[in-house]
Write an enzyme that holds these catalytic residues in place. Sequence first.
Site, mmCIF file in Angstrom:
data_model
loop_
_atom_site.group_PDB
_atom_site.id
_atom_site.type_symbol
_atom_site.label_atom_id
_atom_site.label_comp_id
_atom_site.label_asym_id
_atom_site.label_seq_id
_atom_site.Cartn_x
_atom_site.Cartn_y
_atom_site.Cartn_z
ATOM 1 N N GLN A 44 -5.660 -28.141 -9.335
ATOM 2 C CA GLN A 44 -6.097 -29.326 -10.489
ATOM 3 C C GLN A 44 -4.946 -30.196 -10.417
ATOM 4 O O GLN A 44 -3.857 -30.233 -9.888
ATOM 5 C CB GLN A 44 -6.292 -28.962 -11.866
ATOM 6 C CG GLN A 44 -7.295 -27.445 -11.803
ATOM 7 C CD GLN A 44 -8.530 -28.106 -11.754
ATOM 8 O OE1 GLN A 44 -9.455 -27.159 -11.370
ATOM 9 N NE2 GLN A 44 -9.233 -29.299 -12.107
ATOM 10 N N SER A 45 -5.170 -31.541 -10.893
ATOM 11 C CA SER A 45 -4.427 -32.726 -11.117
ATOM 12 C C SER A 45 -3.733 -33.141 -9.921
ATOM 13 O O SER A 45 -2.402 -33.014 -9.853
ATOM 14 C CB SER A 45 -3.186 -32.544 -12.283
ATOM 15 O OG SER A 45 -4.051 -32.128 -13.357
ATOM 16 N N ASP A 98 -1.970 -6.255 4.824
ATOM 17 C CA ASP A 98 -3.137 -7.023 3.881
ATOM 18 C C ASP A 98 -2.533 -8.044 2.993
ATOM 19 O O ASP A 98 -1.455 -7.694 2.281
ATOM 20 C CB ASP A 98 -3.899 -5.750 3.030
ATOM 21 C CG ASP A 98 -4.389 -4.991 3.985
ATOM 22 O OD1 ASP A 98 -5.124 -5.156 4.851
ATOM 23 O OD2 ASP A 98 -4.096 -3.666 3.668
ATOM 24 N N LYS A 110 -7.763 -4.928 4.525
ATOM 25 C CA LYS A 110 -8.191 -4.837 5.754
ATOM 26 C C LYS A 110 -8.357 -6.078 6.569
ATOM 27 O O LYS A 110 -9.093 -6.099 7.439
ATOM 28 C CB LYS A 110 -9.555 -4.070 5.597
ATOM 29 C CG LYS A 110 -9.908 -2.821 4.830
ATOM 30 C CD LYS A 110 -9.076 -1.780 5.486
ATOM 31 C CE LYS A 110 -9.191 -0.473 4.451
ATOM 32 N NZ LYS A 110 -8.040 -0.408 3.708
ATOM 33 N N ASP A 143 0.914 -1.101 -0.021
ATOM 34 C CA ASP A 143 0.211 0.030 0.039
ATOM 35 C C ASP A 143 0.741 1.051 0.006
ATOM 36 O O ASP A 143 1.615 1.674 0.936
ATOM 37 C CB ASP A 143 -0.871 -0.234 1.169
ATOM 38 C CG ASP A 143 -1.559 1.148 1.515
ATOM 39 O OD1 ASP A 143 -1.657 2.159 0.675
ATOM 40 O OD2 ASP A 143 -2.493 1.279 2.368
ATOM 41 N N TYR A 173 -4.395 0.211 16.844
ATOM 42 C CA TYR A 173 -4.428 1.432 17.320
ATOM 43 C C TYR A 173 -4.944 1.106 18.854
ATOM 44 O O TYR A 173 -5.744 0.579 19.202
ATOM 45 C CB TYR A 173 -5.504 2.297 16.847
ATOM 46 C CG TYR A 173 -5.153 3.072 15.374
ATOM 47 C CD1 TYR A 173 -4.803 2.158 14.391
ATOM 48 C CD2 TYR A 173 -5.414 4.185 15.167
ATOM 49 C CE1 TYR A 173 -4.488 2.872 13.151
ATOM 50 C CE2 TYR A 173 -5.415 4.821 14.198
ATOM 51 C CZ TYR A 173 -4.850 4.203 13.111
ATOM 52 O OH TYR A 173 -4.737 4.755 11.834
ATOM 53 N N TYR A 215 2.115 0.885 14.699
ATOM 54 C CA TYR A 215 1.225 0.472 13.797
ATOM 55 C C TYR A 215 1.532 1.411 12.563
ATOM 56 O O TYR A 215 1.504 2.407 12.602
ATOM 57 C CB TYR A 215 -0.274 0.701 14.303
ATOM 58 C CG TYR A 215 -1.239 0.691 13.205
ATOM 59 C CD1 TYR A 215 -1.488 -0.661 12.703
ATOM 60 C CD2 TYR A 215 -1.847 1.628 12.676
ATOM 61 C CE1 TYR A 215 -2.425 -0.697 11.509
ATOM 62 C CE2 TYR A 215 -2.699 1.663 11.568
ATOM 63 C CZ TYR A 215 -3.021 0.349 11.106
ATOM 64 O OH TYR A 215 -4.024 -0.021 10.168
ATOM 65 N N LYS A 243 -2.416 -2.023 7.879
ATOM 66 C CA LYS A 243 -2.738 -3.373 8.154
ATOM 67 C C LYS A 243 -1.622 -4.181 7.102
ATOM 68 O O LYS A 243 -1.494 -3.431 6.069
ATOM 69 C CB LYS A 243 -3.855 -3.661 7.712
ATOM 70 C CG LYS A 243 -4.539 -4.048 9.235
ATOM 71 C CD LYS A 243 -4.235 -5.532 9.768
ATOM 72 C CE LYS A 243 -4.757 -5.438 10.983
ATOM 73 N NZ LYS A 243 -4.149 -6.227 12.160
HETATM 74 C C1 F6R Z 1 -7.217 -0.070 8.076
HETATM 75 C C2 F6R Z 1 -7.189 1.025 7.777
HETATM 76 C C3 F6R Z 1 -8.089 2.196 8.085
HETATM 77 C C4 F6R Z 1 -7.296 3.421 8.746
HETATM 78 C C5 F6R Z 1 -8.470 4.229 9.503
HETATM 79 C C6 F6R Z 1 -7.670 5.461 10.172
HETATM 80 O O1 F6R Z 1 -6.435 -0.895 7.850
HETATM 81 O O2 F6R Z 1 -6.422 1.267 6.872
HETATM 82 O O3 F6R Z 1 -9.190 1.783 8.460
HETATM 83 O O4 F6R Z 1 -6.763 2.834 9.809
HETATM 84 O O5 F6R Z 1 -8.871 4.961 8.005
HETATM 85 O O6 F6R Z 1 -6.516 5.901 9.175
HETATM 86 P P1 F6R Z 1 -5.694 7.066 10.010
HETATM 87 O O7 F6R Z 1 -5.282 6.994 11.227
HETATM 88 O O8 F6R Z 1 -4.583 7.153 9.033
HETATM 89 O O9 F6R Z 1 -6.752 8.418 9.659
HETATM 90 MG MG MG Z 2 -3.779 2.195 3.549
HETATM 91 MG MG MG Z 3 -5.011 -2.054 2.609
#
Ligand code: F6R
Ligand code: MG
Ligand code: MG
Length: 388
Positions: free
Chosen positions: A239-240, A231, A130, A12, A345, A226, A229
């Site tokens: 198959q096979s 992800d 997510k 990301d 968080y 943090y 995520k």
């Molecule tokens: C979860 C995710 C979002 C952010 C949320 C708060 O993986 O990416 O739910 O955690 O939008 O984001 P901030 O703290 O950057 O405002």
């Molecule tokens: Mg993001």
């Molecule tokens: Mg993501």
Amino acid sequence: MAKITLSCIKADVGGYVGHGDVHPEMLDLARELLGASSLLIDYHVTRVGDDINLILTHREGVDSPKIHGLAWETFKRVTEVAKRLKLYGAGQDLLVDAFAGNVRGLGPGVCEMEFEERPSEPVIVFMADKTEPGAWNLPLYKMFADPFNTPGLVIDNKMHKGFDFVVHNLKENTQIRMSCPEELYDLLMFIGAPHTYVIKEVYSRELGEIAASATTTKLALIAGRYVGKDDPSLIVRCQSGLPAVGEALEPFAWPHFVGGWMRGSHCGPLMPCTVEQARPSRLDGPPRVVALGFQIADGRLIGPRDLFADPSWDKAREMANEMAYIMRRHGPFEPHRLHLDEMEYTTMPEIMRRLAHRWQPIPEPGETAKELVASGRASATGDGSEVD
Ligand code: F6R
Ligand code: MG
Ligand code: MG
């Protein structure tokens, strides 16, 4: 014929809008950069939510510094677009600016496998947003170890011997290989705790071949805080003697609860959807999984077919929505909010510090407040107001 390597490297590097999608300019640039590389046999650039996935075929083997370098450089360049457009969290998964031959440990997630291409080589690349790497534990178990999901385990001679699972302990940085069906119950003891134990690879015991490979990056463990995520993505050969395409998809017909969703701190259903539908917006979710199918022909990626683009998955999406409503009802309570140890968080240390002095012992039966103070176990006012 030389073996081919199928790699999926994801990151990301900026969200559009917020954390829900990737801007098309970012994908265009990634395609342009990969298209100009002579290292690849083929590539497909796609996204799920705010994560870009680079699906690559080449002959450089797994953990190739050249291939990882190409992916790293691509994400760096795409980050420049994200920065120019002031997209959200530009460059968020490029945690360490010191590429030294492998993207592992730097932020991006990687799953890859090297194999001799079979006469026909169907593969599925699953990509989720997510959620976290442990989200694949339950579906991988069902695909490769549960006869109620995978009839082939019972009625296909090439599958009947079962599969080996390589499991990582993300907190200790250790791994174990377990053979199923013999060690099913031991395996479940670990993978039922998906925040710590995650399935990294699966091997066919009959064919001696790799069947599945998953990303296991835990960003919070890399950065010590943090940072978004982790992800995950997952490659499954089909198959096979390996699960049929339909057996590999079937676990997602029963959406399961995974950690992730809002602020990486909530439990929610993993909803199977098309690439087009993978733009989570309800409370930044609920978590999504997409499945792209390819036939590999001399290393070329024939496809993709967007495998959840079939009305037979509508019911699963509906169920996932129902499950999302059930969880949302709990608001800030577990099990919707993750256990304290798993929240990405938290304000807890700060609240604890501020209120520490107001926590008083509970009096023993018959003990008065006065006696409690006299024993030195409680402060005079009982509410700690004289402290701080
Ligand atoms: C979860 C995710 C979002 C952010 C949320 C708060 O993986 O990416 O739910 O955690 O939008 O984001 P901030 O703290 O950057 O405002
Ligand atoms: Mg993001
Ligand atoms: Mg993501």
